[in-house]
Design an enzyme around this catalytic site. Structure first.
Site, mmCIF file in Angstrom:
data_model
loop_
_atom_site.group_PDB
_atom_site.id
_atom_site.type_symbol
_atom_site.label_atom_id
_atom_site.label_comp_id
_atom_site.label_asym_id
_atom_site.label_seq_id
_atom_site.Cartn_x
_atom_site.Cartn_y
_atom_site.Cartn_z
ATOM 1 C CG ASP A 135 -0.227 -0.061 2.542
ATOM 2 O OD1 ASP A 135 0.097 1.008 3.101
ATOM 3 O OD2 ASP A 135 0.018 -1.179 3.036
ATOM 4 C CG ASP A 140 -6.228 4.095 6.738
ATOM 5 O OD1 ASP A 140 -6.383 3.623 7.881
ATOM 6 O OD2 ASP A 140 -5.147 4.582 6.347
ATOM 7 C CD GLU A 170 -4.189 4.290 10.327
ATOM 8 O OE1 GLU A 170 -3.234 4.217 11.133
ATOM 9 O OE2 GLU A 170 -4.095 4.056 9.093
#
Length: 276
Positions: free
Chosen positions: A75, A164, A166
């Site tokens: 990634d 994503d 987080e």
């Protein structure tokens, strides 16, 4: 000739002594007060990337030891700049995710080179969105993502978009939201993304963050593929609702680009996810 007033002099001395005593009382408080956060410690908006908080919060505990069939991936985001895709392909990397957007205020300036470059060497690739739930709604960010590189097509070479979600690199870990509010925000994003693309987005997260910020919510496991972040020999305990992981970010210090991942299965399973 000035008149001497003993009472006035005594009053002044008492006042000075009181002021000195008050100042001394403040010294311990000043010495024990925590230092203010340095503004330089907070990164600039738009510079976040997948796994940015993993090392600081979960640490590093080795490399994968599993012998199961897995497919290597990477990634990338703008901080890697132009990526040497041919080098990665020759090393065995067969799939990639590229950061497209963040919040509703940032687009990856290297997106074209990274997204098209991975495709041109033969990889199956997708794009991801770095969530900032404290800035705008989940729906607004899903629309921004789809409109700026996060779409999907049934060509067998395009993976569904990834969310994503987080630790907040710009402030409080859970973006100032309660666990219920965080779950609602994520649901808003996922529902909007599916309405726009017809696909269930991949969820990238770490078990520790998911537990802290969603209360280990289990409601997405039946529909959204899990991309787990853990820099260790095994994936460890997964978030509630998922019996298995689809992808695993296992290191931030791999060759060429740093972030390397394992797909849970052979290349044909990567292709199956791309086809939907």
């Amino acid at each position: 000739m000035p008149v001497h007033r003993p009472g006035t002099t005594r009053s002044r001395r008492l006042a000075l002594a009181g002021a000195l005593l008050a100042a001394l009382c403040l010294v311990p408080a000043v010495l024990s007060a925590p230092a203010a956060a340095d503004a330089d410690d907070v990164p600039a908006r738009g510079t976040a990337y997948m796994g940015m908080g993993v090392l600081a919060h979960d640490g590093r505990h080795g490399l994968p030891t599993t012998r199961a069939v897995q497919t290597e991936g990477v990634d990338v985001s703008g901080h890697q700049g132009n990526v040497a895709w041919t080098t990665l392909w020759n090393s065995g990397v067969r799939w990639a995710y590229v950061k497209a957007t963040e919040g509703t205020y940032f687009k990856n300036g290297y997106f074209a080179q990274q997204y098209n470059g991975s495709y041109n060497v033969g990889m199956i690739r997708g794009s991801y969105h770095f969530a900032t739930p404290d800035t705008t709604t989940g729906a607004a960010q899903a629309h921004y993502f789809v409109d700026n590189g996060g779409g999907w097509s049934r060509d067998g070479r395009t993976l569904p978009g990834a969310l994503d979600i987080e630790w907040n690199p710009y402030g409080a870990a859970c973006y100032g939201k309660t666990q219920a509010q965080m779950v609602a925000w994520i649901r808003d994003f996922l529902n909007t993304y599916k309405a726009r693309t017809g696909r269930d987005a991949v969820i990238y997260t770490a078990t520790s963050w998911w537990t802290q910020c969603t209360g280990n919510y289990s409601g997405f496991g039946a529909t959204n593929p899990l991309w787990i972040a853990r820099y260790a020999s095994t994936v460890g305990t997964l978030p509630a609702g998922w019996a298995y992981y689809t992808m695993w970010q296992y290191t931030s210090t791999g060759p060429t680009v740093g972030d390397h991942d394992k797909f849970n299965g052979a290349l044909d399973r990567v292709q199956a996810l791309a086809y939907g």
